[in-house]
Design an enzyme around this catalytic site. Structure first.
Site, PDB file in Angstrom:
ATOM      1  N   ASP A   1       0.415  -5.238   5.021  1.00 22.20           N
ATOM      2  CA  ASP A   1      -0.598  -6.128   4.454  1.00 22.20           C
ATOM      3  C   ASP A   1      -0.626  -6.019   2.934  1.00 22.20           C
ATOM      4  OD1 ASP A   1      -1.590  -3.464   4.732  1.00 22.20           O
ATOM      5  OD2 ASP A   1      -3.611  -4.175   4.335  1.00 22.20           O
ATOM      6  N   GLU A   2      -1.188  -7.031   2.304  1.00 21.00           N
ATOM      7  CA  GLU A   2      -1.460  -7.041   0.865  1.00 21.00           C
ATOM      8  C   GLU A   2      -0.256  -6.568   0.040  1.00 21.00           C
ATOM      9  OE1 GLU A   2      -5.088  -4.718   0.694  1.00 21.00           O
ATOM     10  OE2 GLU A   2      -6.302  -6.525   0.999  1.00 21.00           O
ATOM     11  N   VAL A   3       0.866  -7.239   0.241  1.00 23.57           N
ATOM     12  CA  VAL A   3       2.090  -6.886  -0.491  1.00 23.57           C
ATOM     13  C   VAL A   3       2.096  -7.674  -1.804  1.00 23.57           C
ATOM     14  CG1 VAL A   3       4.597  -6.674  -0.372  1.00 23.57           C
ATOM     15  CG2 VAL A   3       3.235  -6.595   1.728  1.00 23.57           C
TER      16      VAL A   3
ATOM     17  N   HIS B  10       0.832  -1.215   0.000  1.00 18.02           N
ATOM     18  CA  HIS B  10       0.000   0.000   0.000  1.00 18.02           C
ATOM     19  C   HIS B  10       0.861   1.258   0.000  1.00 18.02           C
ATOM     20  CE1 HIS B  10      -3.926  -1.839   0.269  1.00 18.02           C
ATOM     21  NE2 HIS B  10      -3.522  -2.604   1.266  1.00 18.02           N
TER      22      HIS B  10
END
Length: 308
Positions: free
Chosen positions: A101-103, A45
């Site tokens: 998160d969400e890499v 992000h």
């Protein structure tokens, strides 16, 4: 919205808070017995950073500005500078959330591929190494501050690898689940895996708005109520285990990523927030809790389908 300065000034929004405004927010929080925990993205992000030309060479994938190359010293130095500026304005913190998160596209840059080809590292190793370096910097530079990370990137990493990384010595986990009817047994298995990996301090993360669609206009209160009732079941089951639960974060999404349209706005989500808070406080949401919420908000009706 943070007023970055110097080399990082390009990250600042035109309507960013001023340092004095942040200090005022912090002071008001203390008066109201609230504790502020800043969140700064440190690997995933990162669109708000990597969209700028001067930092675009740090993208894990050239076409997408969402993930930072974890194996470059310049990447870590950038994150350290962001953390230092945030810490300079936020005094007396106990926790700092460093995202993680969400890499997406992890291990796909030329630098990462080269490192992976030369060593026994995997994409998971790159992630763990970067997060550990960031967390180590925080606990070394700011000994009274504990880093928090989202847990999703750890879910498919083996218990043995998590133990070997010793990440649990540096960070606390915030375990998120926003689905209305997630499986309590499955969540317990995941938590027990983290516990065996050394993590003894954890947080939960639910949602009171925004998590039901990237372009959502109205908040489905019943959906978020169901989510919190499931989390209460998990918390009840945890009481029999040796895990210290710090609390639950009721996330209220504004948008799914930096380039997405807005989800439903905060005023639309306030009734849902009130319902979810009463549910967590009382362990149930019945006609009694509904009447209390309506009275507090000045509502005559509240569209909630009761979940027994």
């Amino acid at each position: 919205m943070f007023p970055y300065e110097g080399k990082l000034q390009v990250l600042r929004s035109p309507n960013a808070y001023s340092p004095s405004e942040i200090r005022e927010i912090m002071n008001l929080a203390r008066v109201l017995h609230l504790e502020v925990i800043p969140l700064v993205q440190t690997i995933g992000h990162m669109e708000f950073v990597l969209k700028h030309k001067m930092f675009s060479h740090l993208r894990e994938m050239k076409e997408f500005p969402n993930s930072l190359i974890p194996c470059k010293k310049e990447s870590v130095d950038l994150v350290k500078s962001m953390i230092d500026q945030i810490m300079a304005v936020h005094k007396d913190l106990k926790w700092l959330h460093v995202g993680s998160d969400e890499v997406y596209h992890l291990g796909e840059s030329e630098e990462s591929k080269k490192l992976l080809a030369q060593t026994q590292n995997t994409a998971d190793s790159l992630f763990l190494s970067h997060v550990k370096a960031v967390a180590n910097y925080i606990v070394t530079s700011y000994p009274n501050v504990k880093p928090i990370i989202w847990d999703d990137m750890l879910r498919n990493i083996s218990e043995e690898k998590l133990k070997e990384s010793m990440l649990s010595q540096f960070v606390e986990l915030m375990i998120w689940e926003y689905n209305a009817n997630f499986k309590v047994d499955g969540m317990m298995l995941q938590i027990q895996k983290y516990q065996r990996s050394g993590f003894s301090h954890m947080w939960f993360a639910s949602a009171f708005k925004g998590a039901t669609g990237a372009a959502q206009s109205l908040t489905p209160i019943s959906y978020h109520l169901a989510n919190h009732l499931q989390w209460l079941k998990v918390a009840e089951a945890l009481s029999r285990d040796s895990i210290q639960l710090h609390g639950i974060a009721l996330t209220g999404w504004q948008r799914y990523d930096h380039f997405s349209v807005l989800c439903e706005l905060l005023p639309v989500g306030l009734p849902s927030l009130a319902v979810c808070l009463q549910t967590l406080k009382n362990g149930v949401f019945s006609e009694k809790e509904e009447d209390f919420v309506k009275k507090c908000l000045g509502f005559k009706t509240l569209r909630v389908n009761f979940i027994r």
